[in-house]
Motif scaffolding. Sequence first.
Motif, PDB file in Angstrom:
ATOM      1  N   ASP A 140      16.191 -41.366  -9.647  1.00  0.00           N
ATOM      2  CA  ASP A 140      15.412 -42.119  -8.656  1.00  0.00           C
ATOM      3  C   ASP A 140      15.087 -43.534  -9.162  1.00  0.00           C
ATOM      4  OD1 ASP A 140      13.701 -42.583  -6.340  1.00  0.00           O
ATOM      5  OD2 ASP A 140      12.035 -42.409  -7.771  1.00  0.00           O
ATOM      6  N   ARG A 141      14.740 -43.620 -10.470  1.00  0.00           N
ATOM      7  CA  ARG A 141      14.228 -44.920 -10.959  1.00  0.00           C
ATOM      8  C   ARG A 141      14.482 -45.018 -12.459  1.00  0.00           C
ATOM      9  NH1 ARG A 141       7.777 -46.288 -10.527  1.00  0.00           N
ATOM     10  NH2 ARG A 141       7.838 -48.562 -10.835  1.00  0.00           N
ATOM     11  N   LEU A 142      15.006 -46.139 -12.887  1.00  0.00           N
ATOM     12  CA  LEU A 142      15.197 -46.425 -14.316  1.00  0.00           C
ATOM     13  C   LEU A 142      14.413 -47.688 -14.640  1.00  0.00           C
ATOM     14  CD1 LEU A 142      16.553 -46.096 -17.129  1.00  0.00           C
ATOM     15  CD2 LEU A 142      18.512 -47.385 -16.211  1.00  0.00           C
ATOM     16  N   VAL A 143      13.432 -47.571 -15.510  1.00  0.00           N
ATOM     17  CA  VAL A 143      12.624 -48.720 -15.914  1.00  0.00           C
ATOM     18  C   VAL A 143      12.909 -49.006 -17.389  1.00  0.00           C
ATOM     19  CG1 VAL A 143      10.315 -49.743 -15.987  1.00  0.00           C
ATOM     20  CG2 VAL A 143      10.831 -47.968 -14.299  1.00  0.00           C
ATOM     21  N   VAL A 144      13.356 -50.211 -17.655  1.00  0.00           N
ATOM     22  CA  VAL A 144      13.890 -50.588 -18.970  1.00  0.00           C
ATOM     23  C   VAL A 144      13.006 -51.651 -19.610  1.00  0.00           C
ATOM     24  CG1 VAL A 144      15.821 -51.803 -20.084  1.00  0.00           C
ATOM     25  CG2 VAL A 144      16.270 -50.059 -18.332  1.00  0.00           C
ATOM     26  N   MET A 145      12.657 -51.466 -20.882  1.00  0.00           N
ATOM     27  CA  MET A 145      12.088 -52.568 -21.654  1.00  0.00           C
ATOM     28  C   MET A 145      13.278 -53.251 -22.316  1.00  0.00           C
ATOM     29  SD  MET A 145      11.276 -54.172 -24.594  1.00  0.00           S
ATOM     30  CE  MET A 145      10.955 -55.884 -24.095  1.00  0.00           C
ATOM     31  N   GLY A 146      13.519 -54.511 -21.952  1.00  0.00           N
ATOM     32  CA  GLY A 146      14.621 -55.210 -22.610  1.00  0.00           C
ATOM     33  C   GLY A 146      14.912 -56.533 -21.944  1.00  0.00           C
ATOM     34  N   GLY A 147      15.693 -57.329 -22.659  1.00  0.00           N
ATOM     35  CA  GLY A 147      16.147 -58.595 -22.109  1.00  0.00           C
ATOM     36  C   GLY A 147      15.054 -59.649 -22.022  1.00  0.00           C
ATOM     37  N   ALA A 148      15.458 -60.766 -21.466  1.00  0.00           N
ATOM     38  CA  ALA A 148      14.524 -61.881 -21.277  1.00  0.00           C
ATOM     39  C   ALA A 148      15.181 -62.872 -20.325  1.00  0.00           C
ATOM     40  CB  ALA A 148      14.212 -62.551 -22.610  1.00  0.00           C
ATOM     41  N   ILE A 149      14.366 -63.451 -19.464  1.00  0.00           N
ATOM     42  CA  ILE A 149      14.852 -64.572 -18.655  1.00  0.00           C
ATOM     43  C   ILE A 149      14.963 -65.792 -19.559  1.00  0.00           C
ATOM     44  CG2 ILE A 149      14.289 -66.100 -16.706  1.00  0.00           C
ATOM     45  CD1 ILE A 149      12.694 -63.673 -15.547  1.00  0.00           C
ATOM     46  N   ASP A 186       9.575 -62.062 -21.229  1.00  0.00           N
ATOM     47  CA  ASP A 186       8.826 -63.085 -20.487  1.00  0.00           C
ATOM     48  C   ASP A 186       7.432 -62.568 -20.127  1.00  0.00           C
ATOM     49  OD1 ASP A 186      11.795 -62.576 -19.273  1.00  0.00           O
ATOM     50  OD2 ASP A 186      11.487 -64.645 -19.959  1.00  0.00           O
ATOM     51  N   VAL A 187       7.328 -61.256 -19.902  1.00  0.00           N
ATOM     52  CA  VAL A 187       6.006 -60.686 -19.592  1.00  0.00           C
ATOM     53  C   VAL A 187       5.394 -60.011 -20.823  1.00  0.00           C
ATOM     54  CG1 VAL A 187       6.414 -60.488 -17.120  1.00  0.00           C
ATOM     55  CG2 VAL A 187       7.052 -58.569 -18.607  1.00  0.00           C
ATOM     56  N   THR A 188       6.202 -59.334 -21.640  1.00  0.00           N
ATOM     57  CA  THR A 188       5.597 -58.653 -22.804  1.00  0.00           C
ATOM     58  C   THR A 188       4.997 -59.675 -23.773  1.00  0.00           C
ATOM     59  OG1 THR A 188       7.626 -58.633 -24.159  1.00  0.00           O
ATOM     60  CG2 THR A 188       7.270 -56.761 -22.656  1.00  0.00           C
ATOM     61  N   VAL A 230      -2.525 -63.320 -35.480  1.00  0.00           N
ATOM     62  CA  VAL A 230      -3.219 -62.036 -35.643  1.00  0.00           C
ATOM     63  C   VAL A 230      -3.067 -61.272 -34.332  1.00  0.00           C
ATOM     64  CG1 VAL A 230      -5.431 -60.885 -36.007  1.00  0.00           C
ATOM     65  CG2 VAL A 230      -4.877 -62.981 -37.282  1.00  0.00           C
ATOM     66  N   GLY A 231      -2.422 -60.124 -34.401  1.00  0.00           N
ATOM     67  CA  GLY A 231      -2.212 -59.356 -33.175  1.00  0.00           C
ATOM     68  C   GLY A 231      -0.758 -58.933 -33.096  1.00  0.00           C
ATOM     69  N   ALA A 232      -0.419 -58.178 -32.064  1.00  0.00           N
ATOM     70  CA  ALA A 232       0.963 -57.705 -31.934  1.00  0.00           C
ATOM     71  C   ALA A 232       1.301 -57.501 -30.465  1.00  0.00           C
ATOM     72  CB  ALA A 232       1.149 -56.398 -32.702  1.00  0.00           C
ATOM     73  N   GLU A 233       2.579 -57.767 -30.154  1.00  0.00           N
ATOM     74  CA  GLU A 233       3.068 -57.735 -28.766  1.00  0.00           C
ATOM     75  C   GLU A 233       3.192 -56.301 -28.275  1.00  0.00           C
ATOM     76  OE1 GLU A 233       6.525 -60.130 -28.618  1.00  0.00           O
ATOM     77  OE2 GLU A 233       6.984 -59.732 -26.509  1.00  0.00           O
ATOM     78  N   MET A 234       2.715 -56.071 -27.060  1.00  0.00           N
ATOM     79  CA  MET A 234       2.794 -54.737 -26.450  1.00  0.00           C
ATOM     80  C   MET A 234       4.035 -54.685 -25.551  1.00  0.00           C
ATOM     81  SD  MET A 234       0.158 -52.717 -27.234  1.00  0.00           S
ATOM     82  CE  MET A 234       0.715 -53.155 -28.851  1.00  0.00           C
ATOM     83  N   CYS A 235       5.180 -54.388 -26.109  1.00  0.00           N
ATOM     84  CA  CYS A 235       6.404 -54.354 -25.295  1.00  0.00           C
ATOM     85  C   CYS A 235       6.508 -53.029 -24.530  1.00  0.00           C
ATOM     86  CB  CYS A 235       7.624 -54.560 -26.184  1.00  0.00           C
ATOM     87  SG  CYS A 235       7.719 -56.203 -26.920  1.00  0.00           S
ATOM     88  N   ASP A 236       6.789 -51.955 -25.239  1.00  0.00           N
ATOM     89  CA  ASP A 236       7.063 -50.677 -24.586  1.00  0.00           C
ATOM     90  C   ASP A 236       5.905 -50.107 -23.767  1.00  0.00           C
ATOM     91  OD1 ASP A 236       9.092 -49.613 -27.415  1.00  0.00           O
ATOM     92  OD2 ASP A 236       9.581 -50.857 -25.679  1.00  0.00           O
ATOM     93  N   PRO A 237       4.645 -50.248 -24.226  1.00  0.00           N
ATOM     94  CA  PRO A 237       3.556 -49.692 -23.396  1.00  0.00           C
ATOM     95  C   PRO A 237       3.512 -50.301 -21.997  1.00  0.00           C
ATOM     96  CG  PRO A 237       2.767 -50.176 -25.606  1.00  0.00           C
ATOM     97  CD  PRO A 237       4.148 -50.765 -25.514  1.00  0.00           C
ATOM     98  N   LEU A 238       4.045 -51.509 -21.845  1.00  0.00           N
ATOM     99  CA  LEU A 238       4.009 -52.154 -20.531  1.00  0.00           C
ATOM    100  C   LEU A 238       4.880 -51.405 -19.522  1.00  0.00           C
ATOM    101  CD1 LEU A 238       2.483 -54.543 -19.411  1.00  0.00           C
ATOM    102  CD2 LEU A 238       4.362 -56.045 -20.066  1.00  0.00           C
ATOM    103  N   VAL A 239       5.928 -50.753 -20.001  1.00  0.00           N
ATOM    104  CA  VAL A 239       6.783 -49.946 -19.119  1.00  0.00           C
ATOM    105  C   VAL A 239       5.983 -48.782 -18.543  1.00  0.00           C
ATOM    106  CG1 VAL A 239       8.792 -48.401 -19.053  1.00  0.00           C
ATOM    107  CG2 VAL A 239       8.922 -50.574 -20.306  1.00  0.00           C
ATOM    108  N   ILE A 240       5.262 -48.086 -19.398  1.00  0.00           N
ATOM    109  CA  ILE A 240       4.474 -46.926 -18.940  1.00  0.00           C
ATOM    110  C   ILE A 240       3.331 -47.392 -18.045  1.00  0.00           C
ATOM    111  CG2 ILE A 240       3.114 -44.938 -19.673  1.00  0.00           C
ATOM    112  CD1 ILE A 240       6.148 -44.856 -20.436  1.00  0.00           C
ATOM    113  N   ALA A 241       2.698 -48.490 -18.437  1.00  0.00           N
ATOM    114  CA  ALA A 241       1.590 -49.015 -17.600  1.00  0.00           C
ATOM    115  C   ALA A 241       2.098 -49.375 -16.209  1.00  0.00           C
ATOM    116  CB  ALA A 241       0.968 -50.226 -18.277  1.00  0.00           C
ATOM    117  N   HIS A 242       3.316 -49.909 -16.154  1.00  0.00           N
ATOM    118  CA  HIS A 242       3.927 -50.259 -14.854  1.00  0.00           C
ATOM    119  C   HIS A 242       4.115 -49.032 -13.979  1.00  0.00           C
ATOM    120  CE1 HIS A 242       6.488 -52.104 -11.872  1.00  0.00           C
ATOM    121  NE2 HIS A 242       7.577 -51.480 -12.281  1.00  0.00           N
ATOM    122  N   LEU A 243       4.462 -47.919 -14.593  1.00  0.00           N
ATOM    123  CA  LEU A 243       4.606 -46.668 -13.819  1.00  0.00           C
ATOM    124  C   LEU A 243       3.254 -46.204 -13.274  1.00  0.00           C
ATOM    125  CD1 LEU A 243       7.016 -44.586 -16.116  1.00  0.00           C
ATOM    126  CD2 LEU A 243       7.611 -45.999 -14.128  1.00  0.00           C
TER     127      LEU A 243
END
Length: 308
Positions: A140-149, A186-188, A230-243
């Motif tokens: 039904d749906r594939l949500v991918v963390m990856g790439g960049a504009i 671009d968003v993460t 100081v801090g760290a980028e939240m890449c993958d959690p953004l996929v789950i949050a989007h769901l």
Amino acid sequence: MALIIDCDPGIDDALALLLAFGSPLEISAITTVVGNVSVEQATSNAQTVLNAAGITGVPVHPGAGTPLSGLVRASSSSHGFDGLGGRGSEPLAIREATAVDHLLRLSRSKRDSLTIAALGPLTNIAMAIQRDADFAQRVDRLVVMGGAIGSGNVTPAAEFNFWHDPAAVDVVLRAGFTRLEIIGLDVTGQVFLSAEARERIRLSSAPSAPFVYEMIGAYFDAYWRSHGVVGAEMCDPLVIAHLLDPEILTLSEAYVEVELEGQSVGRSNVWPTARYRDKIANARVATGVDPQRFFTLFLETTFPASTA
Ligand code: RIB
Ligand code: CA
């Protein structure tokens, strides 16, 4: 909605898993893939994260140990030698890579109701497509963390997951998924976990809090060394949050292709179809994010404040 999380833990994969398991999402399986670490280590790490959160009974299916090309290209990692900032255990010996079998099996049993969150290189997804040409149509749906504009993070051109297995990205982009959503740098890059948020995690009542607090410390050290922040980028959690909350991200229709060779190998070329009207969209790409909305969801769902 049944969910498979395909991942290469990785500290941000680990945080994504904890968010998913702290939420109402129905997680049918976890599949692992080579990326941040070997697939043996990624599989061990996924189990370590589940154990830290006291989660049992969720199958972890190991997948591809090499990209489609067969060549594992190493890159510097923010995730530490073991992928979890030193909090990992020994790699797991893998008798059989069952990830693709389970992706195919669940795409049949959960036909048209299966969502896949792909948090690492797309090798397992591409192998499922190559084994069964109808796989994409059953998902039904594939949500991918990856790439960049815009810019990459492994090279100026390429983001890590796409860089690690560009051939797999190409297979996925051409497969005809009905709902392919791509969440890139671009968003993460606008969603950075702060030192204050890390303290919020330490003070929470979550069983995984002590484990996560130490793990994130190593993540912060890596970002301080590599980026001077100081801090760290939240890449993958953004996929789950989007769901969980479709208001966190803004996505736009685009035709996306990937560079397969040369200096920019792994680069995603994103053609917004509102601008390039001769292109036919094959994905929706994240172009905007509400960081505060994300962190409210992430912290309240995964690390609720201690009631003590
Ligand atoms: O570029 C970020 C991605 O690469 C994330 O999925 C992170 O875990 C690494 O795999
Ligand atoms: Ca990942």
